[in-house]
Scaffold this motif. Structure first.
Motif, PDB file in Angstrom:
ATOM      1  N   SER A 128     -35.094 -26.390 -57.621  1.00 49.91           N
ATOM      2  CA  SER A 128     -34.185 -27.013 -58.590  1.00 49.91           C
ATOM      3  C   SER A 128     -34.020 -26.184 -59.853  1.00 49.91           C
ATOM      4  CB  SER A 128     -34.683 -28.408 -58.967  1.00 49.91           C
ATOM      5  OG  SER A 128     -35.990 -28.345 -59.517  1.00 49.91           O
ATOM      6  N   GLN A 129     -35.027 -25.366 -60.187  1.00 50.55           N
ATOM      7  CA  GLN A 129     -34.973 -24.502 -61.364  1.00 50.55           C
ATOM      8  C   GLN A 129     -35.525 -23.125 -61.002  1.00 50.55           C
ATOM      9  OE1 GLN A 129     -37.082 -26.515 -64.501  1.00 50.55           O
ATOM     10  NE2 GLN A 129     -35.402 -27.901 -64.944  1.00 50.55           N
ATOM     11  N   PRO A 130     -34.725 -22.298 -60.347  1.00 51.43           N
ATOM     12  CA  PRO A 130     -35.213 -20.969 -59.968  1.00 51.43           C
ATOM     13  C   PRO A 130     -35.362 -20.058 -61.185  1.00 51.43           C
ATOM     14  CG  PRO A 130     -33.279 -21.635 -58.673  1.00 51.43           C
ATOM     15  CD  PRO A 130     -33.380 -22.564 -59.833  1.00 51.43           C
ATOM     16  N   THR A 201     -26.389 -19.346 -64.735  1.00 51.97           N
ATOM     17  CA  THR A 201     -27.710 -19.834 -64.347  1.00 51.97           C
ATOM     18  C   THR A 201     -28.149 -19.219 -63.025  1.00 51.97           C
ATOM     19  OG1 THR A 201     -26.735 -21.753 -63.226  1.00 51.97           O
ATOM     20  CG2 THR A 201     -27.314 -21.996 -65.551  1.00 51.97           C
ATOM     21  N   ALA A 202     -29.421 -19.421 -62.700  1.00 50.21           N
ATOM     22  CA  ALA A 202     -29.953 -18.893 -61.444  1.00 50.21           C
ATOM     23  C   ALA A 202     -29.370 -19.607 -60.238  1.00 50.21           C
ATOM     24  CB  ALA A 202     -31.482 -19.021 -61.448  1.00 50.21           C
ATOM     25  N   VAL A 286     -28.000 -26.543 -47.385  1.00 48.91           N
ATOM     26  CA  VAL A 286     -27.647 -25.119 -47.297  1.00 48.91           C
ATOM     27  C   VAL A 286     -28.177 -24.370 -48.516  1.00 48.91           C
ATOM     28  CG1 VAL A 286     -25.721 -23.490 -47.250  1.00 48.91           C
ATOM     29  CG2 VAL A 286     -25.642 -25.550 -45.842  1.00 48.91           C
ATOM     30  N   TYR A 287     -28.043 -24.981 -49.690  1.00 49.23           N
ATOM     31  CA  TYR A 287     -28.565 -24.362 -50.909  1.00 49.23           C
ATOM     32  C   TYR A 287     -30.075 -24.140 -50.807  1.00 49.23           C
ATOM     33  CZ  TYR A 287     -30.072 -24.007 -55.784  1.00 49.23           C
ATOM     34  OH  TYR A 287     -30.669 -23.615 -56.952  1.00 49.23           O
ATOM     35  N   ALA A 288     -30.798 -25.151 -50.329  1.00 51.64           N
ATOM     36  CA  ALA A 288     -32.259 -25.016 -50.202  1.00 51.64           C
ATOM     37  C   ALA A 288     -32.615 -23.954 -49.171  1.00 51.64           C
ATOM     38  CB  ALA A 288     -32.867 -26.366 -49.815  1.00 51.64           C
ATOM     39  N   LYS A 289     -31.844 -23.863 -48.089  1.00 53.91           N
ATOM     40  CA  LYS A 289     -32.123 -22.840 -47.083  1.00 53.91           C
ATOM     41  C   LYS A 289     -31.980 -21.441 -47.671  1.00 53.91           C
ATOM     42  CE  LYS A 289     -28.877 -21.709 -44.386  1.00 53.91           C
ATOM     43  NZ  LYS A 289     -27.814 -21.700 -43.362  1.00 53.91           N
ATOM     44  N   PHE A 292     -35.030 -20.624 -50.089  1.00 54.71           N
ATOM     45  CA  PHE A 292     -36.290 -20.276 -49.437  1.00 54.71           C
ATOM     46  C   PHE A 292     -36.161 -18.990 -48.626  1.00 54.71           C
ATOM     47  CE2 PHE A 292     -36.988 -24.883 -50.099  1.00 54.71           C
ATOM     48  CZ  PHE A 292     -38.184 -24.805 -50.793  1.00 54.71           C
ATOM     49  N   ASP A 293     -34.980 -18.696 -48.093  1.00 59.43           N
ATOM     50  CA  ASP A 293     -34.803 -17.410 -47.413  1.00 59.43           C
ATOM     51  C   ASP A 293     -34.838 -16.256 -48.412  1.00 59.43           C
ATOM     52  OD1 ASP A 293     -34.677 -18.678 -45.040  1.00 59.43           O
ATOM     53  OD2 ASP A 293     -32.558 -18.298 -44.630  1.00 59.43           O
TER      54      ASP A 293
END
Length: 357
Positions: A128-130, A201-202, A286-289, A292-293
């Motif tokens: 949520s906050q990279p 933002t990130a 998709v954003y979370a994938k 983490f990738d």
């Protein structure tokens, strides 16, 4: 006038009823097929069957499809080298501690740092906050692998992305501009300049990578030395408008890139949207994938996020966030709680204070 009948005289209700009684009973017409009616529209149940889609070619749309940049990074020609594999292993070390130890013991080997009961090492990057700096580095590295391991099957080069036809600066473009692959540092400096000047933002960097891979998939093109700057610029331009509430205008990018015109930026944005088929939706899965990738890519390339010991202030913030989430989902847990449960599946939540030194 003297006629006994008149056109205004109507039959009685009784006669009307008798006339209706002589009608044939209603017979439903046979149902016409889609071919007979000439309607070629696909039924909604056929359109929304995601399992029948080719998941491999839609990584930016479906969470189960593997990202393109991660697969391209794994096909690097240097990967079979044992030394490179050992170098790219995830270290998860505290860089500040390593520097201090190297100063105290210059000749001694560097030791890995692991979390213990008294000390916990965490990085400040979450889904949520990279972390902005390292997210931009990871996105630049992903773009680098896209260019380096691109397909050389003669795919078309769209004019709107060709830097020779639409230069970003007034300096003369070299004749061999499409022959030399850019280094990862060059890509990072270009992306970092845009993000720093526009104060992006990130999360916008991750959405930029999603749009970039969606463009390559939908338009069936490859990113190469001749078009990578304008493709990245178009993806950043679109991601900043979709993600940020206070989007950067096209004229603001003209102030960052002094030699580009507003008309060129508008045309770049318009054609980018058309090539995306106006699909700018980025699901949370998709954003979370992609997040983490990107972390997996950083670990494989010895670009781990900086680790810091868990301080008391950060622990209190994590505890506050945990309580907020616990209160938010408390009602949902109560609604899902059964009136009677088995003793085998009975779990009791126990609160234990954390000892932070």
């Amino acid at each position: 006038m003297g006629n006994s009948t008149s056109c205004c005289v109507s039959s009685s209700p009784k006669l009307r009823r008798n006339a209706h009684s002589r009608l044939e009973p209603y017979r439903p017409e046979p149902e016409l097929s889609r071919e007979d009616t000439g309607c070629n529209l696909q039924h909604i149940s056929d359109r929304e069957n995601i399992d029948e889609l080719n998941m491999e070619y839609n990584p930016s749309d479906h969470p189960r499809a593997s990202t393109i940049f991660l697969s391209k990074s794994q096909t690097d020609v240097l990967l079979p080298n044992k030394k490179v594999r050992e170098k790219r292993k995830s270290l998860y070390v505290n860089h500040l501690t390593h520097i201090a130890e190297s100063k105290q013991h210059p000749s001694g080997p560097m030791r890995r740092k692991y979390s213990s009961c008294s000390t916990i090492f965490l990085d400040d990057s979450t889904v949520s906050q990279p972390n902005l700096k390292y997210t931009i580095k990871c996105v630049s590295l992903a773009i680098y692998y896209h260019i380096k391991n691109r397909n050389v099957d003669g795919r078309m080069l769209l004019d709107i992305f060709d830097e020779k036809l639409h230069p970003l600066s007034k300096s003369e473009v070299p004749s061999d501009y499409d022959k030399h692959d850019p280094e990862q540092k060059q890509i990072y400096r270009f992306v970092r300049t845009l993000f720093s000047a526009a104060q992006l933002t990130a999360e916008c960097a991750i959405v930029t990578l999603v749009y970039l891979e969606r463009l390559l998939t939908y338009a069936e093109i490859d990113i190469c030395p001749a078009n990578w700057k304008r493709i990245v610029l178009g993806a950043i331009l679109l991601a900043s408008k979709v993600w940020d509430d206070q989007a950067v205008w096209n004229v603001d990018y003209c102030q960052i890139l002094k030699d580009i015109t507003v008309e060129d930026m508008n045309e770049l944005e318009r054609q980018f949207l058309e090539l995306l088929q106006f699909n700018i939706n980025v699901p949370s899965s998709v954003y979370a994938k992609y997040y983490f990738d990107l972390r997996s890519l950083s670990e494989a390339n010895n670009l781990s996020f900086p680790l810091e010991p868990l301080s008391r202030d950060k622990a209190q913030k994590l505890e506050a966030i945990s309580r907020l989430c616990d209160d938010r989902y408390k009602d949902l847990r109560k609604a899902a709680k059964k009136r009677s449960v088995s003793a085998d599946n009975l779990t009791v939540v126990r609160w234990s204070p954390a000892i932070i030194s």
